[in-house]
Design a protein around this motif. Structure first.
Motif, short mmCIF file in Angstrom:
data_model
loop_
_atom_site.label_atom_id
_atom_site.label_comp_id
_atom_site.label_asym_id
_atom_site.label_seq_id
_atom_site.Cartn_x
_atom_site.Cartn_y
_atom_site.Cartn_z
N ARG A 274 14.37 -2.17 -10.36
CA ARG A 274 13.61 -1.45 -11.38
C ARG A 274 13.98 -1.81 -12.81
O ARG A 274 13.34 -1.36 -13.75
CB ARG A 274 13.74 0.06 -11.19
N THR A 275 15.09 -2.56 -12.97
CA THR A 275 15.46 -2.98 -14.31
C THR A 275 15.72 -4.49 -14.31
O THR A 275 16.19 -5.03 -13.32
CB THR A 275 16.73 -2.26 -14.81
N ASP A 276 15.38 -5.13 -15.39
CA ASP A 276 15.68 -6.56 -15.49
C ASP A 276 17.11 -6.73 -16.00
O ASP A 276 17.77 -5.74 -16.33
CB ASP A 276 14.62 -7.26 -16.35
N PRO A 277 17.59 -7.98 -16.07
CA PRO A 277 19.00 -8.17 -16.47
C PRO A 277 19.34 -7.59 -17.84
O PRO A 277 20.50 -7.28 -18.13
CB PRO A 277 19.16 -9.69 -16.45
N ASP A 278 18.32 -7.40 -18.69
CA ASP A 278 18.58 -6.81 -20.01
C ASP A 278 18.47 -5.29 -20.00
O ASP A 278 18.57 -4.66 -21.05
CB ASP A 278 17.58 -7.38 -21.04
N GLY A 279 18.19 -4.71 -18.84
CA GLY A 279 18.10 -3.27 -18.76
C GLY A 279 16.72 -2.72 -19.03
O GLY A 279 16.53 -1.51 -19.08
N ALA A 280 15.73 -3.58 -19.20
CA ALA A 280 14.36 -3.11 -19.45
C ALA A 280 13.69 -2.75 -18.12
O ALA A 280 13.97 -3.37 -17.10
CB ALA A 280 13.57 -4.21 -20.16
N PRO A 281 12.81 -1.75 -18.14
CA PRO A 281 12.15 -1.34 -16.89
C PRO A 281 11.23 -2.42 -16.35
O PRO A 281 10.57 -3.12 -17.12
CB PRO A 281 11.34 -0.11 -17.31
N VAL A 282 11.19 -2.55 -15.02
CA VAL A 282 10.24 -3.44 -14.36
C VAL A 282 9.31 -2.57 -13.54
O VAL A 282 9.77 -1.78 -12.71
CB VAL A 282 10.98 -4.45 -13.45
N LEU A 283 8.01 -2.68 -13.77
CA LEU A 283 7.05 -1.82 -13.08
C LEU A 283 6.94 -2.22 -11.61
O LEU A 283 7.21 -3.36 -11.23
CB LEU A 283 5.68 -1.91 -13.76
N LEU A 284 6.51 -1.23 -10.80
CA LEU A 284 6.46 -1.40 -9.35
C LEU A 284 5.79 -2.70 -8.92
O LEU A 284 6.31 -3.45 -8.10
CB LEU A 284 5.75 -0.18 -8.74
N GLN A 285 4.62 -2.98 -9.51
CA GLN A 285 3.88 -4.16 -9.04
C GLN A 285 4.56 -5.48 -9.43
O GLN A 285 4.26 -6.52 -8.86
CB GLN A 285 2.42 -4.15 -9.54
N ASP A 286 5.48 -5.42 -10.41
CA ASP A 286 6.16 -6.64 -10.85
C ASP A 286 7.55 -6.79 -10.23
O ASP A 286 8.25 -7.77 -10.51
CB ASP A 286 6.31 -6.62 -12.39
N GLN A 287 7.99 -5.82 -9.44
CA GLN A 287 9.36 -5.86 -8.94
C GLN A 287 9.55 -6.96 -7.89
O GLN A 287 8.65 -7.25 -7.10
CB GLN A 287 9.75 -4.50 -8.34
N ASP A 288 10.75 -7.55 -7.90
CA ASP A 288 11.15 -8.52 -6.89
C ASP A 288 11.55 -7.72 -5.64
O ASP A 288 12.63 -7.15 -5.58
CB ASP A 288 12.32 -9.35 -7.41
N ARG A 289 10.65 -7.68 -4.66
CA ARG A 289 10.86 -6.80 -3.52
C ARG A 289 12.02 -7.25 -2.63
O ARG A 289 12.49 -6.49 -1.79
CB ARG A 289 9.57 -6.66 -2.70
N ARG A 290 12.48 -8.47 -2.81
CA ARG A 290 13.67 -8.90 -2.06
C ARG A 290 14.90 -8.12 -2.50
O ARG A 290 15.90 -8.07 -1.81
CB ARG A 290 13.92 -10.40 -2.27
N ARG A 291 14.81 -7.52 -3.70
CA ARG A 291 15.96 -6.76 -4.20
C ARG A 291 15.93 -5.30 -3.77
O ARG A 291 16.83 -4.54 -4.07
CB ARG A 291 16.03 -6.86 -5.72
N TRP A 292 14.87 -4.89 -3.09
CA TRP A 292 14.85 -3.52 -2.58
C TRP A 292 15.92 -3.37 -1.49
O TRP A 292 16.17 -4.31 -0.73
CB TRP A 292 13.47 -3.18 -1.98
#
Lengths: 408, 123
Positions: free
Chosen positions: A251-269
């Motif tokens: 849910r967050t990128d390496p800089d701490g910014a939010p990543v929306l559900l449709q853009d998330q890398d689902r391998r990281r779930w």
């Protein structure tokens, strides 16, 4: 021992404190007094263990010591009452309770009683949250204050007042009667979910999430599921939290910014949490309570290997049902998003346009997104600018501002 | 935060007493009810496993058993608030063996699993 003895005592105390407070609360009939007695016990352990060594069974040691202190206190009070009787003052005869036997009751019921007490509707939502984290989570006022970004003194006052309110209103430390059990359980679930959500989407501050708060809510939910396994909504709430928490790493990128559900890398779930969530949902048994329905929606996302594979028809239908059993503007807003995916952005916009949620940043954000998808860029930009002005979360503000700028 | 616990032991000649198995099941149920035990499983002796290695650019497969004093016999995954809490749960597990199976000797490796808190947003 390799670990610091003080931290070792703290660890045992954290594992045991809720059970100890729960047992003492039933005995002395007052959560404030119970916590004081438990704290005394903790201090005794802090003094003795580093010198004499950790006892062979530290958990049992803490419980036994706490019980002795409570029994001593009650005996002193009884002696005091007896002395009052001797000097001729009328006092109700204290029944001769078998205190030691009473304390050996099954501890699970004590914990459930304590949970129902700390989440009692006589307290404000904020007070319930603080008292639950304090007495069931064993968190210090400093930790609660950090989690909710309020001064420590405020949390201390909140907890103090909550304990006083429970005593003044003579809230009994007992399981609710069958007639009111459902309503009281709803209050308990609400408190746990409030704690989770504060960790999952912080309403204020610089961080988008506070995973430790999510973990604490999950732990409380799992405790509740073990205590009340016959309640489908408890499993529904646990399922919902496990499934939502499975997305935290993405849910967050390496800089701490939010990543929306449709853009998330689902391998990281988190696959383990997804599995646990789906298991909990299966235990909920398909009833149509608000938490079970929300968990069903979360499960649809969890089962989709890619955003494109999301079963939006099913999600929109689940939201239709949820809006019927648990109508609220926030549910309607989420329904609008699902409907827009399943049946087109115009349909979603129609739902949004009927909504009023003053001060709620996500309403203009969703409206902006739907307008952008309909090609109405100027209107969309105005909505995102409004959303950025409304949110108190810095990360969210950046996200909304970026969407507004992209539409320029 | 999560901790992976690996239990390693040399099995004594005597069989584990049934009371120990009951106590282990109860401890597992307690940890589950406390919301901290996420997953657990037993591991077969290393004779039934293999080791796959990469050394000097070459893959190698070695069948078990491995020449180790102790066998890894089970794992558990906990979610707790501090390392000391994980150590306490592991200590309780070993304390059951101390109390109920005096011939038994072994150890638990408590390994922290990296989580979101280790890759937190910059301040």
């Amino acid at each position: 021992m390799a670990t610091d003895p003080r931290r070792a005592v703290e660890a045992v105390w954290r594992i045991e404190s809720a059970k100890i407070v729960a047992a003492l609360a039933r005995l002395v009939g007052d959560v404030g007094l119970a916590e004081e007695l438990a704290q005394d016990t903790f201090v005794i352990a802090l003094e003795q263990w580093p010198e004499r060594g950790v006892p062979e069974h530290p958990g049992s040691w803490l419980m036994a010591t706490a019980k002795h202190r409570a029994i001593d206190l009650l005996r002193r009070q009884r002696t005091y009452r007896d002395k009052l009787d001797e000097v001729g003052r009328a006092t109700p005869q204290a029944e001769d309770r078998d205190l030691a036997a009473e304390l050996d009751d099954y501890v699970g019921d004590d914990l459930l009683r304590l949970i129902f007490t700390t989440c009692h509707p006589v307290l404000s939502a904020q007070a319930r949250v603080a008292l639950t984290l304090r007495l069931l989570g064993g968190l210090g006022t400093d930790e609660i204050a950090r989690a909710f970004l309020v001064p420590e003194a405020t949390v201390g006052q909140r907890i103090l007042r909550a304990k006083r309110t429970l005593a003044e209103k003579r809230v009994p430390i007992e399981l609710p009667l069958p007639g009111e059990a459902a309503q009281r359980l709803a209050s308990v679930l609400e408190v746990v979910y409030l704690i989770f959500n504060e960790g999952y989407a912080a309403t204020a501050g610089d961080d988008w999430t506070r995973p430790a708060l999510c973990e604490e809510a999950l732990r409380l939910g799992r405790v509740l599921a073990a205590l009340a396994p016959q309640e489908p909504e408890v499993h529904g709430l646990v399922a919902l939290m496990e499934l939502q928490a499975s997305r935290i790493p993405a849910r967050t990128d390496p800089d701490g910014a939010p990543v929306l559900l449709q853009d998330q890398d689902r391998r990281r779930w988190d696959r383990l949490l997804i599995r646990r969530g789906l298991d909990a949902l299966a235990r909920a048994g398909g009833t149509l309570g608000p938490y079970v329905l929300q968990a069903e929606i979360a499960a649809c996302h969890a089962r989709a290997a890619t955003a494109a594979q999301t079963d939006w028809d099913r999600i929109a239908t689940l939201y239709d049902v949820l809006a019927y059993v648990w109508p609220s503007p926030v549910v309607e807003l989420n329904r609008a998003v699902a409907v827009a995916h399943a049946r087109g952005p115009e349909q979603g916009l129609r739902i949004v346009d009927a909504l009023s949620l003053p001060g709620y940043a996500l309403l203009p954000a969703v409206r902006g997104d739907l307008l952008a998808r309909l090609g109405r860029a100027a209107e969309a930009r105005a909505e995102f600018t409004r959303a950025a002005a409304l949110t108190r979360n810095a990360r969210e503000r950046d996200l909304f501002q970026a969407r507004a700028d992209a539409l320029a | 935060m999560r901790y992976l616990m690996l239990l390693k032991a040399r099995q004594p000649d005597t069989a584990p007493p049934p009371e120990l198995m009951d106590a282990i099941l109860k401890l597992g149920a307690d940890a589950t009810a406390a919301g901290v035990l996420l997953d657990t499983g037993g591991l077969a002796p290393s004779a039934l496993g293999a080791r796959v290695g990469l050394y000097g650019g070459a893959l190698s497969v070695t069948d078990g058993p491995f020449a180790e004093a102790k066998e890894t016999i089970s794992y558990a995954l906990y979610q707790v608030r501090t390392k000391e809490e994980a150590v306490e749960w592991a200590s309780r597990f070993l304390a059951l063996h101390r109390d109920l199976w005096p011939q038994w000797e072994g150890e638990t490796e408590v390994l922290k699993v990296f989580g979101p808190e280790d890759f937190g947003a910059p301040a």
